[in-house]
Design an enzyme around this catalytic site. Structure first.
Site, PDB file in Angstrom:
ATOM      1  N   LYS A  57     111.253 -51.072 -99.436  1.00  0.00           N
ATOM      2  CA  LYS A  57     110.666 -51.210 -98.088  1.00  0.00           C
ATOM      3  C   LYS A  57     111.356 -52.256 -97.224  1.00  0.00           C
ATOM      4  O   LYS A  57     111.185 -52.283 -96.017  1.00  0.00           O
ATOM      5  CB  LYS A  57     109.168 -51.474 -98.183  1.00  0.00           C
ATOM      6  CG  LYS A  57     108.406 -50.196 -98.530  1.00  0.00           C
ATOM      7  CD  LYS A  57     106.983 -50.248 -98.054  1.00  0.00           C
ATOM      8  CE  LYS A  57     106.284 -48.925 -98.276  1.00  0.00           C
ATOM      9  NZ  LYS A  57     106.084 -48.641 -99.725  1.00  0.00           N
ATOM     10  N   SER A 308     111.551 -46.728-106.898  1.00  0.00           N
ATOM     11  CA  SER A 308     111.298 -47.302-105.577  1.00  0.00           C
ATOM     12  C   SER A 308     110.864 -48.764-105.600  1.00  0.00           C
ATOM     13  O   SER A 308     111.019 -49.464-104.606  1.00  0.00           O
ATOM     14  CB  SER A 308     110.245 -46.455-104.860  1.00  0.00           C
ATOM     15  OG  SER A 308     109.158 -46.174-105.728  1.00  0.00           O
TER      16      SER A 308
END
Ligand code: PLP
Length: 340
Positions: A57, A308
């Protein structure tokens, strides 16, 4: 639904790549001999766990922050998880103030994690809604810029830089397995990868409880889902009442969506640890979970799965690696020692 093509193209992702260089890193793409032998084709792991905040992110946050004017009084968001960490880190790298709003219910470890990245934490009320209101007040009254977690063209383009890196290192990739929540990650990667290689197959994967994007794609519109505790906690949450971009993008660019159970995620986390020697959070392991559960029968190789993030409670990680039961809210997930 919106015509996202007017706002987003490969050029935005290419521009994002230049904008985030020096803040986000270009992460390694490494082979998984074990998953390759299980799947009968080459399987690669894209290690977003190697980002400075331990999750991808940082890419979207850094790109959104890169366009703010030099006299911007700061940024805000109300994420307690990886988005909050990304905003905190990218703001500090640009010398900007970051105020992350959270509810009283957020565990102290998460609050400290965000503070350690240099952000101010504001604890408000007993729900994410109330924290969100404080974030909006900071925008209206103090002129801070709100950085959205996924439904934003700059955030999507930032996450899409993963797609460019994947096809730069392996133009022969045929399938991408992408953890799917609000859809910024899947939309961005699909946009970039399909612009480079239209035939590449993009598969979005969520947990089977509270999968907002999956439900919305099935229904053709945003539907409310109940948020329940999951090993893949970073895949929880809704799309937002006024979702504008990620739902149409995922509808147009994600070829298939697959759901995995908590047991399947548990085993995949063990597998990444014992076979790949990798610590990752549940949201990262959904690609391997789908593969190991035989839920991707028509997958073509070479395939890459996106790891991720790795931001989870290490006590819970130790429990899972030892095969112990874990508590997820009201649910107790039975443990199972790892066997190949
Ligand atoms: C946010 C997040 C996702 C999902 O990304 P979306 O853009 O919301 O779909 C997946 N994995 C991790 C670790 C995350 O933090």
């Amino acid at each position: 639904m919106s015509d996202w093509r007017r706002e987003l193209s490969l050029e935005n992702v290419t521009a994002a790549r230049a904008a985030i260089a020096g803040i986000a890193v270009e992460t390694p793409l490494v082979p998984s001999p074990f998953l390759s032998s299980m799947a009968g084709m080459e399987v690669l792991l894209k290690l977003e766990i190697a980002q400075p905040i331990g999750a991808f992110k940082i890419r979207g946050a850094a790109n959104a922050i890169s366009v703010l004017p030099g006299d911007c009084p700061g940024v805000t968001c109300c994420s307690t998880g990886n988005h909050g960490r990304g905003v905190a880190y990218a703001a500090r790298a640009r010398g900007l103030r970051a105020v992350i709003c959270m509810s009283e219910l957020v565990p102290e470890a998460k609050v400290e994690g965000i503070r350690a990245l240099g952000a101010e934490v504001r604890i408000i009320g007993r729900s994410q809604d109330e924290a969100g209101k404080e974030s909006r007040r900071l925008v209206e009254e103090e002129g801070l810029a709100e950085i959205p977690p996924f439904d934003d063209p700059l955030v999507i383009a930032g996450q899409g830089t993963i797609g460019l890196e994947l096809l730069d290192s392996r133009p022969d990739l045929e399938t991408l397995l992408i953890p799917l929540s609000g859809g910024g990650l899947a939309a961005g990667i699909a946009l970039a990868a399909k612009a480079r290689k239209p035939g590449i197959r993009v598969i979005g994967i969520s947990m089977d409880r509270g999968a907002a994007m999956y439900e919305a794609m099935q229904a053709g519109r945003n539907v409310a889902v109940e948020e329940v505790p999951s090993l893949a906690d970073s895949l929880g949450g809704g799309l937002g009442a006024d979702n504008r971009l990620t739902l149409p993008l995922c509808r147009d660019l994600v070829d298939e969506t697959v759901l995995v159970t908590e047991e399947e995620i548990y085993r995949a986390m063990q597998c990444h640890y014992y076979e790949d020697r990798i610590v990752c959070e549940g949201g990262s392991a959904v690609g391997a979970a789908a593969m190991l559960a035989g839920k991707l029968p028509s997958m073509k190789g070479p395939a890459a799965t996106i790891l991720s993030g790795r931001n989870l409670d290490m006590k819970m990680h130790a429990d899972i690696m030892a095969g112990r039961a874990v508590r997820l809210g009201d649910l107790t997930l039975e443990g199972q020692p790892y066997h190949a």
